[in-house]
Design a protein around this motif. Structure first.
Motif, PDB file in Angstrom:
ATOM      1  N   PHE A 614       0.836  -1.207   0.000  1.00 54.77           N
ATOM      2  CA  PHE A 614       0.000   0.000   0.000  1.00 54.77           C
ATOM      3  C   PHE A 614       0.867   1.252   0.000  1.00 54.77           C
ATOM      4  O   PHE A 614       0.551   2.253  -0.666  1.00 54.77           O
ATOM      5  CB  PHE A 614      -0.929   0.011   1.216  1.00 54.77           C
ATOM      6  CG  PHE A 614      -2.126  -0.889   1.078  1.00 54.77           C
ATOM      7  CD1 PHE A 614      -2.803  -0.989  -0.130  1.00 54.77           C
ATOM      8  CD2 PHE A 614      -2.595  -1.632   2.160  1.00 54.77           C
ATOM      9  CE1 PHE A 614      -3.913  -1.814  -0.267  1.00 54.77           C
ATOM     10  CE2 PHE A 614      -3.706  -2.460   2.036  1.00 54.77           C
ATOM     11  CZ  PHE A 614      -4.360  -2.553   0.821  1.00 54.77           C
ATOM     12  N   ALA A 615       1.969   1.222   0.756  1.00 54.06           N
ATOM     13  CA  ALA A 615       2.885   2.375   0.787  1.00 54.06           C
ATOM     14  C   ALA A 615       3.473   2.625  -0.593  1.00 54.06           C
ATOM     15  O   ALA A 615       3.588   3.771  -1.028  1.00 54.06           O
ATOM     16  CB  ALA A 615       3.996   2.125   1.809  1.00 54.06           C
ATOM     17  N   ALA A 621       0.990   7.216  -6.300  1.00 51.96           N
ATOM     18  CA  ALA A 621      -0.151   8.134  -6.366  1.00 51.96           C
ATOM     19  C   ALA A 621       0.276   9.565  -6.042  1.00 51.96           C
ATOM     20  O   ALA A 621      -0.231  10.527  -6.638  1.00 51.96           O
ATOM     21  CB  ALA A 621      -1.241   7.662  -5.393  1.00 51.96           C
ATOM     22  N   ILE A 622       1.176   9.733  -5.094  1.00 53.71           N
ATOM     23  CA  ILE A 622       1.686  11.062  -4.755  1.00 53.71           C
ATOM     24  C   ILE A 622       2.383  11.672  -5.968  1.00 53.71           C
ATOM     25  O   ILE A 622       2.189  12.853  -6.290  1.00 53.71           O
ATOM     26  CB  ILE A 622       2.656  10.983  -3.554  1.00 53.71           C
ATOM     27  CG1 ILE A 622       1.887  10.656  -2.280  1.00 53.71           C
ATOM     28  CG2 ILE A 622       3.428  12.289  -3.388  1.00 53.71           C
ATOM     29  CD1 ILE A 622       2.775  10.354  -1.081  1.00 53.71           C
ATOM     30  N   PHE A 677      -6.150   5.485  -6.520  1.00 56.73           N
ATOM     31  CA  PHE A 677      -5.596   4.129  -6.482  1.00 56.73           C
ATOM     32  C   PHE A 677      -5.636   3.493  -7.867  1.00 56.73           C
ATOM     33  O   PHE A 677      -4.670   2.861  -8.306  1.00 56.73           O
ATOM     34  CB  PHE A 677      -6.399   3.283  -5.489  1.00 56.73           C
ATOM     35  CG  PHE A 677      -6.009   1.832  -5.494  1.00 56.73           C
ATOM     36  CD1 PHE A 677      -4.853   1.406  -4.867  1.00 56.73           C
ATOM     37  CD2 PHE A 677      -6.811   0.890  -6.139  1.00 56.73           C
ATOM     38  CE1 PHE A 677      -4.494   0.059  -4.879  1.00 56.73           C
ATOM     39  CE2 PHE A 677      -6.459  -0.447  -6.159  1.00 56.73           C
ATOM     40  CZ  PHE A 677      -5.301  -0.861  -5.521  1.00 56.73           C
ATOM     41  N   LYS A 678      -6.750   3.675  -8.563  1.00 56.54           N
ATOM     42  CA  LYS A 678      -6.904   3.044  -9.873  1.00 56.54           C
ATOM     43  C   LYS A 678      -5.879   3.574 -10.876  1.00 56.54           C
ATOM     44  O   LYS A 678      -5.292   2.811 -11.648  1.00 56.54           O
ATOM     45  CB  LYS A 678      -8.325   3.282 -10.391  1.00 56.54           C
ATOM     46  CG  LYS A 678      -9.396   2.534  -9.598  1.00 56.54           C
ATOM     47  CD  LYS A 678     -10.777   2.756 -10.199  1.00 56.54           C
ATOM     48  CE  LYS A 678     -11.826   1.971  -9.412  1.00 56.54           C
ATOM     49  NZ  LYS A 678     -13.191   2.170  -9.965  1.00 56.54           N
ATOM     50  N   GLU A 679      -5.649   4.888 -10.860  1.00 53.78           N
ATOM     51  CA  GLU A 679      -4.677   5.474 -11.785  1.00 53.78           C
ATOM     52  C   GLU A 679      -3.268   4.994 -11.472  1.00 53.78           C
ATOM     53  O   GLU A 679      -2.480   4.676 -12.374  1.00 53.78           O
ATOM     54  CB  GLU A 679      -4.743   7.003 -11.705  1.00 53.78           C
ATOM     55  CG  GLU A 679      -3.905   7.701 -12.768  1.00 53.78           C
ATOM     56  CD  GLU A 679      -4.002   9.214 -12.681  1.00 53.78           C
ATOM     57  OE1 GLU A 679      -3.268   9.888 -13.425  1.00 53.78           O
ATOM     58  OE2 GLU A 679      -4.806   9.717 -11.859  1.00 53.78           O
ATOM     59  N   ALA A 738      -8.691  -4.313  -2.773  1.00 50.66           N
ATOM     60  CA  ALA A 738      -7.438  -3.560  -2.648  1.00 50.66           C
ATOM     61  C   ALA A 738      -7.714  -2.066  -2.529  1.00 50.66           C
ATOM     62  O   ALA A 738      -7.043  -1.360  -1.770  1.00 50.66           O
ATOM     63  CB  ALA A 738      -6.544  -3.843  -3.851  1.00 50.66           C
ATOM     64  N   LEU A 739      -8.715  -1.585  -3.269  1.00 52.25           N
ATOM     65  CA  LEU A 739      -9.072  -0.168  -3.206  1.00 52.25           C
ATOM     66  C   LEU A 739      -9.541   0.211  -1.808  1.00 52.25           C
ATOM     67  O   LEU A 739      -9.156   1.254  -1.269  1.00 52.25           O
ATOM     68  CB  LEU A 739     -10.170   0.134  -4.220  1.00 52.25           C
ATOM     69  CG  LEU A 739     -10.781   1.545  -4.156  1.00 52.25           C
ATOM     70  CD1 LEU A 739      -9.721   2.611  -4.367  1.00 52.25           C
ATOM     71  CD2 LEU A 739     -11.905   1.691  -5.196  1.00 52.25           C
ATOM     72  N   VAL A 740     -10.360  -0.655  -1.199  1.00 51.23           N
ATOM     73  CA  VAL A 740     -10.843  -0.381   0.160  1.00 51.23           C
ATOM     74  C   VAL A 740      -9.678  -0.329   1.138  1.00 51.23           C
ATOM     75  O   VAL A 740      -9.574   0.565   1.987  1.00 51.23           O
ATOM     76  CB  VAL A 740     -11.863  -1.461   0.585  1.00 51.23           C
ATOM     77  CG1 VAL A 740     -12.225  -1.290   2.060  1.00 51.23           C
ATOM     78  CG2 VAL A 740     -13.113  -1.384  -0.272  1.00 51.23           C
TER      79      VAL A 740
END
Length: 789
Positions: A614-615, A621-622, A677-679, A738-740
């Motif tokens: 996740f990190a 994402a950042i 998350f999706k992108e 995974a999104l959750v």
């Protein structure tokens, strides 16, 4: 003849000789024979320290045995008996030159017979100390033998490194700058090669070669233990040796002399670089001194600048002519460039003695890796465009083509300038033809500029500040209209220059190292801000602001220098880890590492693995978010060295610190609201599918952040595809779940991250960058003669 005298010089001596010979011969087949026959004699010689009849007799006998060991017992040299190895430190320290010199020869011969044995001997602290004492014996014969032994022991990289990190190197440096023939060699003005070299010359070459070998082999982190004065003395002389070798190379008959000095130019360059890396800078300016010189005496001036202008808009600082001489920073620059002399003299002031400054990777924090990378190019002649540019742009009075004006260069790309005098002559000629001379990397070439740049980097909390010098003739324009990927402070040192600056129409600041966008050809000349800088004036131009400058300032603006202009640009380069995007990555990393150390939520292996994955997604994402959100591109200056006086609690200072904290809070809100998350997962899947890690090379600097926990869960940011593949495998089967999980992870991070923890890690990383940049700066300054007394 007295019978006793006849006995001493006749039969008795002859019989003793037979015993010596037998002892040496018996020593050949086995260490046991050596221990039985030879060791007691060598031990007696080693134990004797006073010069009396008995000690001389014992030393002479020991010397004879050592000669026979060298000439008749090659098998004993591979390997040396343990008893002889244990005895060598004392033999090397013998007050008898023959014993000490022959012991050095035995040591060297053993190393040459077996590289493995040489490495073991070089690693022996007792032998290293013995060699150090031999070098300090004062005997020319012993010094020569010790140097030869060191060269033999240095046949392997392990041997070189061991000796370079031992007491041998300091002793070698003492010998180096105390030998008169070396001083005569460097001070001699002739390049004529004598028909026959004296023994003193040969020993000088040997000592120089030994010093160069040891210093070049010493690891940078081992240099700190060296005495500063010893290093300075040796460094000054070594620089002179290097310049003399370069002079001999360029002379018609220099090859003969060069062949006798085995060290190559780049090896001497590396030795100079290595020796200077941990040397304290003699010219040091405190950030407060530079702050007052640039922004004014009031402590609030810098805070006002950051809050009102930094990365927002240009600002001009006017100076009164009668106050310039009282400014220590401006006075230092004045003396550095021979201001007030002729244009030719000014050009010579910053062209003389130049060497090329090879680029160091932006995320390279190991200076030893850099030295390995540049290898034989360190100390090379300067290269066109990499180090210097001589150029002009079309006459700015031609309004029709002004926005399409192109730079015209006097030299071809990649030209290397081996002949310094010829190069300076061409630059002077070009200047008369309307070309500007622009020299890059002045912080690596002038210790006065280096001190200013270093203090300014501390003031803004950045790894480094670059410095370029621009010298332009009357009614000319050097660089064409352009924008920079870094902020600049333009300091007018001589004459006047007119600047035009256009507002930045783009919300995103340009990033360092990224490609430049083409200029908008519809820029209206009338929409630009016009400022004429006079001597002592300084102007700030943010990154991304289009600008151009020329010396056609009008007759009324002309001064005594007939339109010449010399200005210094100080480039505040905000590198990726030190933008707010970088701060966000550091904050995320700190928070994750802290979670690994406690909390039942992370006790299970599966939970730890998901945390790492996740990190990694959030890091991506950042990055994607920073491509569209301007706040992530701005410089983070939480580590700025602000005034430390009793008035440091002023409202302005509080406002500055509050502004930094508010920016971080705004970033957290943006992360929690806008991170996709999706992108992020889509970009990762594409990279894995195409086996292409190029879009993720920006992550390489994250390898410098410490990772704890299970070794198999740590992310290798230098081989990121492996981690990305694991991530895709873990999340692609059930992306909704995974999104959750990612949403909850991001929310917890934004809520519970500790700002102060991130600031501390940010400061630690900054210090690592600063250390490497300062090492590079000191090394390059040394190659420009900054430490020559």
């Amino acid at each position: 003849m007295h019978p006793n005298a006849m006995n001493r010089n006749g039969k008795r001596r002859k019989r003793k000789g037979r015993v010596d010979e037998a002892a040496a011969d018996d020593a050949s087949p086995s260490s046991a024979s050596f221990d039985h026959h030879v060791f007691p004699i060598l031990l007696a010689a080693a134990q004797t320290t006073r010069q009396n009849s008995n000690s001389c007799s014992s030393a002479a006998l020991a010397a004879r045995l050592l000669r026979r060991v060298l000439s008749r017992s090659p098998r004993m040299l591979s390997p040396l008996p343990d008893s002889l190895v244990a005895l060598l430190p004392r033999l090397l320290s013998s007050s008898c030159p023959s014993v000490a010199a022959l012991s050095c020869e035995v040591l060297g011969a053993a190393a040459l017979r077996s590289m493995e044995a040489g490495e073991v001997l070089a690693s022996d602290s007792g032998i290293a100390s013995g060699l150090a004492r031999a070098l300090g014996s004062g005997s020319q014969r012993v010094t020569e033998a010790a140097c030869n032994s060191i060269m033999d022991l240095s046949a392997s990289s392990v041997g070189r490194e061991r000796l370079a990190g031992s007491p041998v190197l300091p002793s070698m440096l003492h010998v180096f700058f105390q030998v008169e023939s070396i001083c005569e060699f460097v001070d001699s003005r002739t390049t004529k090669h004598p028909e026959k070299d004296t023994q003193a010359n040969k020993i000088s070459y040997l000592i120089i070669d030994t010093v160069v070998l040891l210093v070049s082999s010493r690891k940078v982190d081992k240099m700190q233990s060296m005495q500063q004065e010893l290093v300075r003395s040796a460094l000054s002389l070594l620089y002179k040796v290097w310049k003399k070798v370069k002079l001999l190379r360029s002379s018609a008959d220099g090859n003969n002399r060069k062949n006798q000095l085995q060290s190559r130019e780049y090896e001497i360059s590396k030795a100079i670089f290595n020796l200077s890396i941990e040397l304290a800078s003699p010219a040091c300016l405190e950030p407060d001194v530079v702050r007052k010189s640039i922004f004014g005496q009031a402590e609030s001036n810098f805070e006002n600048f950051v809050l009102a202008y930094w990365e927002k808009s240009p600002n001009l600082y006017r100076r009164k002519q009668n106050t310039q001489n009282d400014d220590p920073v401006f006075a230092a620059l004045n003396s550095a460039f021979n201001l007030g002399t002729t244009p030719d003299a000014i050009i010579e002031s910053f062209i003389k003695g130049l060497v090329s400054c090879p680029a160091i990777a932006s995320d390279e924090l190991d200076i030893n890796s850099f030295l390995h990378e540049v290898h034989d190019s360190l100390g090379d002649a300067i290269k066109y465009r990499q180090d210097i540019r001589v150029l002009r742009t079309e006459d700015p009075s031609d309004q029709t083509s002004r926005v399409y004006a192109r730079e015209e260069h006097f030299f071809d790309d990649g030209t290397v300038f081996l002949d310094e005098e010829a190069f300076a002559k061409k630059c002077k000629h070009a200047f008369k033809k309307g070309y500007s001379v622009a020299l890059r990397g002045l912080e690596f070439r002038s210790k006065k500029v280096a001190a200013i740049a270093s203090a300014l980097a501390d003031l803004f909390g950045q790894p480094s500040v670059g410095a370029n010098i621009y010298f332009s003739p009357p009614r000319s324009q050097g660089l064409a209209r352009h924008y920079d990927d870094h902020c600049v402070l333009v300091w007018q040192l001589l004459g006047c220059k007119k600047w035009m600056i256009w507002p930045n129409p783009k919300p995103l600041l340009p990033r360092l190292y990224e490609p430049f966008d083409p200029l908008d050809c519809t820029l209206d000349d009338n929409s630009g801000r016009v400022e004429v800088l006079h001597e002592g004036d300084m102007m700030y131009i943010p990154r991304g602001y289009v600008h151009e400058a020329h010396t056609d300032v009008g007759e009324s603006q002309m001064n005594a220098y007939a339109g010449y202009s010399l200005h210094l640009t100080l480039a505040i380069e905000v590198e990726p880890p030190f933008e707010w995007e970088g701060f966000a990555h550091i904050a995320l990393h700190c928070w994750v590492e802290k979670q690994k150390l406690g909390g039942s939520r992370f006790d299970r292996s599966r939970a730890k693995e998901e945390t790492s994955l996740f990190a990694l997604v959030l890091h991506v994402a950042i990055r994607l978010l920073s491509n569209n959100d301007p706040i992530f591109r701005k410089a983070c200056i939480v580590a700025a060295k602000l005034p430390s006086s009793s008035s440091c609690t002023t409202a302005h200072l509080k406002a500055l610190r509050s502004s930094q904290r508010s920016t971080f809070d705004e970033i957290l809100r943006s992360l929690e609201k806008n991170c996709s998350f999706k992108e992020a997962l889509k970009s990762i899947e594409l990279a894995v599918q195409e086996n292409n890690d190029e879009p993720f090379l920006w992550m390489s600097w994250l390898r410098h952040l410490p990772q704890g926990g299970d070794a198999d869960l740590r992310i290798d940011f230098c081989n990121i595809l492996e981690a990305l593949e694991e991530l895709v495998e873990a999340f692609s089967s059930n992306p909704e779940q995974a999104l959750v999980g990612f949403t909850g992870f991001t929310s917890r991070f934004c809520r519970y991250v500790v700002y102060q923890d991130a600031c501390e890690s940010f400061g630690t990383l900054l210090q690592m960058y600063r250390t490497t940049r300062n090492q590079y700066m000191r090394g390059m300054l040394a190659l420009h003669g900054a430490h020559v007394s």
